[in-house]
Design an enzyme around this catalytic site. Structure first.
Site, PDB file in Angstrom:
ATOM      1  N   GLU A   3       4.905   4.767   3.658  1.00 33.47           N
ATOM      2  CA  GLU A   3       4.171   5.021   4.895  1.00 33.47           C
ATOM      3  C   GLU A   3       3.564   6.424   4.838  1.00 33.47           C
ATOM      4  OE1 GLU A   3       6.487   3.787   8.367  1.00 33.47           O
ATOM      5  OE2 GLU A   3       7.681   2.465   7.091  1.00 33.47           O
ATOM      6  N   LYS A  58      -2.015   4.881   4.829  1.00 36.29           N
ATOM      7  CA  LYS A  58      -1.110   4.617   3.709  1.00 36.29           C
ATOM      8  C   LYS A  58      -1.836   4.626   2.362  1.00 36.29           C
ATOM      9  CE  LYS A  58       1.715   1.554   6.628  1.00 36.29           C
ATOM     10  NZ  LYS A  58       2.294   0.205   6.764  1.00 36.29           N
ATOM     11  N   ARG A 259       9.910  -8.636  11.464  1.00 41.03           N
ATOM     12  CA  ARG A 259      10.354  -7.494  10.671  1.00 41.03           C
ATOM     13  C   ARG A 259      11.738  -7.067  11.126  1.00 41.03           C
ATOM     14  NH1 ARG A 259       5.843  -4.364   8.419  1.00 41.03           N
ATOM     15  NH2 ARG A 259       3.887  -5.462   8.827  1.00 41.03           N
TER      16      ARG A 259
END
Length: 269
Positions: A3, A58, A259
């Site tokens: 990230e 990213k 997630r």
């Protein structure tokens, strides 16, 4: 997936070691990791100098003296290492860029890629990316305007790259913890004061992630003592069943927006 803090850590390290260096050789062992034929890719890179390394969300951008760029997205499992043939990790490399005796190894690019792009192609790739959350011109007022009419879950909003660039699964949970908000909170139901705190938590957590070198465990170069130290400092991520650092309640794990998400059920509301 790396990230913002991980990619910014890479950017800083590689800028120190590669700016002004000229590509002496190119080795591609997985053609799917690039966007041209191996011959075209090699011919466009050999003899070119790295004049800047930038980050957008990213992504990393290696600017070349030709006016073109290399666009890198590591995706899931992607890593980089800069060093020599003597100290490189024994991992499969998909691409190797050589700068004399020093080499930049791209590892684990099964989903990730390194694309050679013109400036127009690069701009098109970034056309829908949201603001950079650590930029000084990204203010609380701007953030409040962005979330004013937002609906849906907080975590879903934070990991949406069209909303903000660079936040993913790990740091979204860390941000929610710092802001004392549940990841599944509905954005339109939290108070203005909560939203202001959320803004400050975004800045604080991402800076903290960068301070500790992100969470990727593999060093970027020999004797790298910084990279990956965030693993020792996570608030909630990966700490299911461990006590909350703030109130002592056991951290829970739950699937949110497909997630895995970690949070404290007591002090996050």
């Amino acid at each position: 997936m790396p990230e913002l803090p991980e990619m910014e850590n890479y950017r800083r390290i590689l800028s120190e070691q590669l700016l002004g260096k000229t590509v002496s050789n190119v080795l591609v062992t997985r053609e799917k990791s690039i966007n041209l034929s191996v011959e075209q890719f090699t011919n466009l890179l050999k003899g070119r100098t790295i004049i800047a390394i930038e980050r957008r969300g990213k992504y990393l951008i290696f600017q070349l003296d030709s006016g073109n760029s290399l666009l890198l997205h590591l995706m899931l499992g992607g890593l980089m290492y800069i060093g020599t043939e003597q100290d490189v990790p024994k991992r499969t490399k998909q691409i190797t860029l050589s700068f004399g005796e020093k080499h930049l190894y791209f590892i684990g690019l099964r989903l990730g890629y390194l694309h050679h792009l013109s400036s127009d192609q690069l701009s098109a790739r970034f056309s829908e990316l949201g603001p950079e959350p650590l930029e000084s011109h990204f203010t609380a007022d701007e953030f409040l305007k962005m979330v004013e009419k937002k609906k849906g879950m907080l975590k879903t909003m934070l990991i949406n790259q069209k909303f903000l660039a660079g936040i993913g699964n790990l740091y979204s949970d860390e941000i929610c913890f710092d802001a004392k908000l549940l990841p599944k909170s509905q954005v339109n139901e939290i108070t203005v004061q909560d939203k202001i705190q959320l803004f400050h938590s975004i800045k604080q957590v991402l800076q903290r992630g960068l301070q500790y070198g992100g969470y990727i465990e593999m060093p970027v170069y020999q004797n790298d003592q910084l990279t990956g130290r965030y693993n020792e400092h996570c608030y909630v991520y990966g700490r299911e069943g461990e006590p909350c650092l703030r109130c002592g309640t056991m951290i829970k794990k739950e699937e949110i927006s497909s997630r895995k998400s970690f949070y404290c059920p007591a002090c996050q509301k």
